[in-house]
Scaffold this motif. Structure first.
Motif, PDB file in Angstrom:
ATOM      1  N   TYR A   1       0.852  -1.188   0.000  1.00  0.00           N
ATOM      2  CA  TYR A   1       0.000   0.000   0.000  1.00  0.00           C
ATOM      3  C   TYR A   1       0.888   1.237   0.000  1.00  0.00           C
ATOM      4  O   TYR A   1       2.028   1.221   0.477  1.00  0.00           O
ATOM      5  CB  TYR A   1      -0.940   0.011   1.209  1.00  0.00           C
ATOM      6  CG  TYR A   1      -0.247   0.129   2.555  1.00  0.00           C
ATOM      7  CD1 TYR A   1       0.043   1.374   3.108  1.00  0.00           C
ATOM      8  CD2 TYR A   1       0.116  -1.008   3.276  1.00  0.00           C
ATOM      9  CE1 TYR A   1       0.684   1.491   4.335  1.00  0.00           C
ATOM     10  CE2 TYR A   1       0.755  -0.909   4.500  1.00  0.00           C
ATOM     11  CZ  TYR A   1       1.034   0.339   5.022  1.00  0.00           C
ATOM     12  OH  TYR A   1       1.674   0.454   6.230  1.00  0.00           O
ATOM     13  N   ASP A   2       0.355   2.309  -0.549  1.00  0.00           N
ATOM     14  CA  ASP A   2       1.088   3.568  -0.648  1.00  0.00           C
ATOM     15  C   ASP A   2       0.744   4.428   0.566  1.00  0.00           C
ATOM     16  O   ASP A   2      -0.388   4.891   0.708  1.00  0.00           O
ATOM     17  CB  ASP A   2       0.693   4.283  -1.944  1.00  0.00           C
ATOM     18  CG  ASP A   2       1.601   5.450  -2.275  1.00  0.00           C
ATOM     19  OD1 ASP A   2       2.148   6.051  -1.328  1.00  0.00           O
ATOM     20  OD2 ASP A   2       1.757   5.760  -3.464  1.00  0.00           O
ATOM     21  N   GLU A   3       1.715   4.629   1.432  1.00  0.00           N
ATOM     22  CA  GLU A   3       1.464   5.391   2.665  1.00  0.00           C
ATOM     23  C   GLU A   3       0.942   6.795   2.378  1.00  0.00           C
ATOM     24  O   GLU A   3       0.090   7.316   3.110  1.00  0.00           O
ATOM     25  CB  GLU A   3       2.748   5.472   3.497  1.00  0.00           C
ATOM     26  CG  GLU A   3       3.201   4.144   4.072  1.00  0.00           C
ATOM     27  CD  GLU A   3       4.431   4.297   4.950  1.00  0.00           C
ATOM     28  OE1 GLU A   3       4.381   5.128   5.874  1.00  0.00           O
ATOM     29  OE2 GLU A   3       5.428   3.600   4.703  1.00  0.00           O
ATOM     30  N   ASP A   4       1.433   7.413   1.314  1.00  0.00           N
ATOM     31  CA  ASP A   4       1.008   8.779   1.004  1.00  0.00           C
ATOM     32  C   ASP A   4      -0.480   8.852   0.675  1.00  0.00           C
ATOM     33  O   ASP A   4      -1.111   9.899   0.866  1.00  0.00           O
ATOM     34  CB  ASP A   4       1.819   9.334  -0.170  1.00  0.00           C
ATOM     35  CG  ASP A   4       3.276   9.576   0.198  1.00  0.00           C
ATOM     36  OD1 ASP A   4       3.581   9.610   1.404  1.00  0.00           O
ATOM     37  OD2 ASP A   4       4.107   9.717  -0.716  1.00  0.00           O
ATOM     38  N   ASP A   5      -1.038   7.758   0.164  1.00  0.00           N
ATOM     39  CA  ASP A   5      -2.461   7.754  -0.173  1.00  0.00           C
ATOM     40  C   ASP A   5      -3.334   7.975   1.056  1.00  0.00           C
ATOM     41  O   ASP A   5      -4.459   8.480   0.944  1.00  0.00           O
ATOM     42  CB  ASP A   5      -2.860   6.419  -0.819  1.00  0.00           C
ATOM     43  CG  ASP A   5      -2.369   6.287  -2.247  1.00  0.00           C
ATOM     44  OD1 ASP A   5      -1.970   7.312  -2.833  1.00  0.00           O
ATOM     45  OD2 ASP A   5      -2.379   5.158  -2.776  1.00  0.00           O
ATOM     46  N   PHE A   6      -2.826   7.586   2.220  1.00  0.00           N
ATOM     47  CA  PHE A   6      -3.651   7.606   3.424  1.00  0.00           C
ATOM     48  C   PHE A   6      -3.369   8.797   4.334  1.00  0.00           C
ATOM     49  O   PHE A   6      -3.924   8.879   5.433  1.00  0.00           O
ATOM     50  CB  PHE A   6      -3.467   6.289   4.189  1.00  0.00           C
ATOM     51  CG  PHE A   6      -3.956   5.098   3.415  1.00  0.00           C
ATOM     52  CD1 PHE A   6      -5.295   4.754   3.418  1.00  0.00           C
ATOM     53  CD2 PHE A   6      -3.079   4.345   2.645  1.00  0.00           C
ATOM     54  CE1 PHE A   6      -5.753   3.672   2.685  1.00  0.00           C
ATOM     55  CE2 PHE A   6      -3.523   3.261   1.909  1.00  0.00           C
ATOM     56  CZ  PHE A   6      -4.869   2.923   1.929  1.00  0.00           C
ATOM     57  N   VAL A   7      -2.517   9.712   3.852  1.00  0.00           N
ATOM     58  CA  VAL A   7      -2.275  10.934   4.621  1.00  0.00           C
ATOM     59  C   VAL A   7      -3.584  11.728   4.705  1.00  0.00           C
ATOM     60  O   VAL A   7      -4.234  11.996   3.697  1.00  0.00           O
ATOM     61  CB  VAL A   7      -1.177  11.790   3.960  1.00  0.00           C
ATOM     62  CG1 VAL A   7      -1.066  13.141   4.653  1.00  0.00           C
ATOM     63  CG2 VAL A   7       0.159  11.059   3.995  1.00  0.00           C
ATOM     64  N   GLY A   8      -3.982  12.077   5.907  1.00  0.00           N
ATOM     65  CA  GLY A   8      -5.226  12.817   6.105  1.00  0.00           C
ATOM     66  C   GLY A   8      -6.412  11.940   6.442  1.00  0.00           C
ATOM     67  O   GLY A   8      -7.479  12.451   6.809  1.00  0.00           O
ATOM     68  N   THR A   9      -6.247  10.612   6.317  1.00  0.00           N
ATOM     69  CA  THR A   9      -7.369   9.720   6.642  1.00  0.00           C
ATOM     70  C   THR A   9      -7.293   9.202   8.076  1.00  0.00           C
ATOM     71  O   THR A   9      -8.211   8.512   8.522  1.00  0.00           O
ATOM     72  CB  THR A   9      -7.401   8.508   5.685  1.00  0.00           C
ATOM     73  OG1 THR A   9      -6.229   7.700   5.898  1.00  0.00           O
ATOM     74  CG2 THR A   9      -7.451   8.958   4.233  1.00  0.00           C
ATOM     75  N   GLU A  10      -6.203   9.546   8.777  1.00  0.00           N
ATOM     76  CA  GLU A  10      -6.017   8.989  10.121  1.00  0.00           C
ATOM     77  C   GLU A  10      -7.164   9.359  11.061  1.00  0.00           C
ATOM     78  O   GLU A  10      -7.514   8.583  11.962  1.00  0.00           O
ATOM     79  CB  GLU A  10      -4.689   9.474  10.724  1.00  0.00           C
ATOM     80  CG  GLU A  10      -3.457   9.059   9.937  1.00  0.00           C
ATOM     81  CD  GLU A  10      -3.104  10.050   8.837  1.00  0.00           C
ATOM     82  OE1 GLU A  10      -2.017   9.905   8.258  1.00  0.00           O
ATOM     83  OE2 GLU A  10      -3.918  10.962   8.569  1.00  0.00           O
ATOM     84  N   GLN A  11      -7.737  10.535  10.858  1.00  0.00           N
ATOM     85  CA  GLN A  11      -8.806  10.992  11.743  1.00  0.00           C
ATOM     86  C   GLN A  11     -10.190  10.600  11.238  1.00  0.00           C
ATOM     87  O   GLN A  11     -11.192  10.895  11.894  1.00  0.00           O
ATOM     88  CB  GLN A  11      -8.732  12.520  11.902  1.00  0.00           C
ATOM     89  CG  GLN A  11      -7.371  13.041  12.341  1.00  0.00           C
ATOM     90  CD  GLN A  11      -6.880  12.378  13.610  1.00  0.00           C
ATOM     91  OE1 GLN A  11      -7.649  12.189  14.559  1.00  0.00           O
ATOM     92  NE2 GLN A  11      -5.602  12.017  13.645  1.00  0.00           N
ATOM     93  N   MET A  12     -10.245   9.949  10.080  1.00  0.00           N
ATOM     94  CA  MET A  12     -11.537   9.533   9.533  1.00  0.00           C
ATOM     95  C   MET A  12     -11.948   8.196  10.128  1.00  0.00           C
ATOM     96  O   MET A  12     -11.112   7.337  10.394  1.00  0.00           O
ATOM     97  CB  MET A  12     -11.463   9.403   8.008  1.00  0.00           C
ATOM     98  CG  MET A  12     -11.189  10.692   7.279  1.00  0.00           C
ATOM     99  SD  MET A  12     -11.168  10.419   5.477  1.00  0.00           S
ATOM    100  CE  MET A  12     -10.782  12.074   4.897  1.00  0.00           C
TER     101      MET A  12
END
Length: 438
Positions: free
Chosen positions: A229-240
């Motif tokens: 998986y691409d870590e950058d894809d999930f930047v900003g989703t941690e709080q979702m």
């Protein structure tokens, strides 16, 4: 002055058919390699077809190509491009006729060898030859499917004596995943595969494929670098996180002739028959390209109020949807020749850190889900087991214990940065070996 004299960075020529704006599962691994290797100091040139080669597109993916990467887009007369032109406007951008495509694919398998993208071969080969003559390249990379990409790279490697990495995201399609139409076709495909295994390194993504190639070609250098998986894809989703009192199940990805929603839908219908109270408390969304038969099965099992289909969305929207869904649904092909494959989508789901319901045959994909504690596994051939696993996850959801029941921690080993680091190390070792021989 050559490229080598102008720039001391190691240079890599990459033959990639599925590349933005094309979308779909085959795009993300090579795209991540392009970006991560560029960040690691490689001077990269990509040879790829002009837009229109694949039937799914995502213009937003173009932003992920680093500006310093050169992209040489060539003409192509592939059978797939012709099919795309013929189907334009007929079924919508994310839907194609199951019966129509099945017939066209059968004709393609017979007449176009090794695959329907072979019409790109002369254009890509000529472009690659021209690029190598114009400047210095230290190494060569090709990726499949389509397998014809490796034949292009083989010509370049032989002509210019470049160390070559052949990356098999899937095994040779017309040997392992589809039955060759005649014994002559089988011999031709085996010959082509044998030719490609003479590359300096063969990349595979699964234990199953690694074992096959090492057994058939003992002299080949086979290296396993899994998908990720691409870590950058999930930047900003941690709080979702998901919310609401309705269990949301999401399948984000392509449904094909072989990878159909039918087994899951049949299990869902059985679960709802056993648990009528779940009606109105569970929603299933299929987002992405699909064959038309999938809508038929929803009607056949009377699931119109529970299941919905949506056309393909940009990948970043797909990631967001995964982050806010309670359960992520993974479906694999239900034929034995696909048992050893691990869908790239599984790793993306692992990156999303949501519980997974894997409707898959016994094999490596099932073991990954179970060994990581990421979710539930149901045998794709067993309707009752699918219904039971749905029941388990539904009860956990209703009890407020869904997330706490699974390991949703970050798993670094499946990060594409880790996989790219392995490829970087392999390429640099090959370049060093090649220079020492010169």
């Amino acid at each position: 002055m050559t490229i080598r004299e102008e720039n001391t960075m190691p240079s890599l020529l990459m033959i990639i058919n599925f590349f933005p704006p094309s979308a779909g599962g085959g795009v993300y691994r090579p795209l991540s390699f392009v970006r991560d290797l560029s960040n690691r100091g490689w001077d990269i040139t990509v040879v790829t077809p002009q837009a229109g080669e694949f039937w799914i597109t995502d213009e937003a993916l173009l932003k992920k190509i680093p500006e310093k990467v050169r992209v040489a887009r060539t003409m192509s007369l592939s059978g797939q491009r012709v099919m795309n032109a013929l189907r334009s406007g007929r079924s919508g951008p994310s839907r194609r006729s199951s019966s129509g495509f099945g017939l066209v694919r059968a004709l393609s398998d017979f007449f176009l060898i090794p695959d329907s993208y072979v019409g790109w071969l002369p254009f890509a080969r000529n472009a690659a030859f021209k690029l190598v003559k114009q400047g210095h390249f230290d190494a060569l990379y090709s990726t499949s499917p389509p397998d014809s990409s490796h034949l292009i790279a083989n010509s370049v490697a032989k002509r210019f004596h470049l160390p070559w990495v052949a990356d098999f995201r899937d095994p040779w399609i017309n040997l392992y995943l589809k039955k060759p139409p005649t014994p002559i076709h089988a011999c031709l495909h085996r010959h082509f595969e044998r030719t490609v295994t003479k590359a300096d390194a063969i990349l595979v993504t699964t234990d199953w494929h690694e074992e096959i190639l090492e057994r058939l070609y003992p002299g080949a250098r086979v290296v396993k670098i899994t998908n990720g998986y691409d870590e950058d894809d999930f930047v900003g989703t941690e709080q979702m996180s998901p919310s609401g009192d309705v269990l949301t199940i999401l399948h984000c990805g392509m449904l094909t002739l072989g990878r159909s929603s039918r087994p899951f839908l049949e299990g869902l219908a059985a679960f709802l028959s056993d648990t009528p109270d779940a009606l109105g408390r569970i929603k299933v969304s299929f987002v992405g390209a699909r064959e038309s038969d999938n809508e038929y099965w929803v009607e056949r099992f009377s699931l119109e109020d529970v299941v919905s289909f949506e056309d393909n969305v940009p990948h970043e929207e797909c990631i967001r949807r995964e982050a806010v869904s309670h359960v992520l649904l993974l479906i694999k092909h239900d034929t034995p020749n696909y048992n050893g494959l691990v869908p790239g989508k599984l790793y993306e789901y692992i990156g999303a850190r949501r519980p997974i319901l894997a409707v898959v045959p016994e094999g490596e994909a099932a073991r990954i889900v179970l060994n990581t504690g990421r979710g539930e596994v149901a045998d794709i051939s067993k309707t009752r087991q699918i219904a039971e696993k749905l029941g388990v996850m539904f009860k956990l959801f209703m009890d407020g214990r869904l997330d706490a029941s699974y390991n949703l921690s970050k798993i670094d080993d499946f990060s594409r940065r880790v996989q790219s680091a392995k490829l970087d190390e392999l390429l640099k070792a090959m370049v060093g070996d090649n220079e020492s021989k010169a």
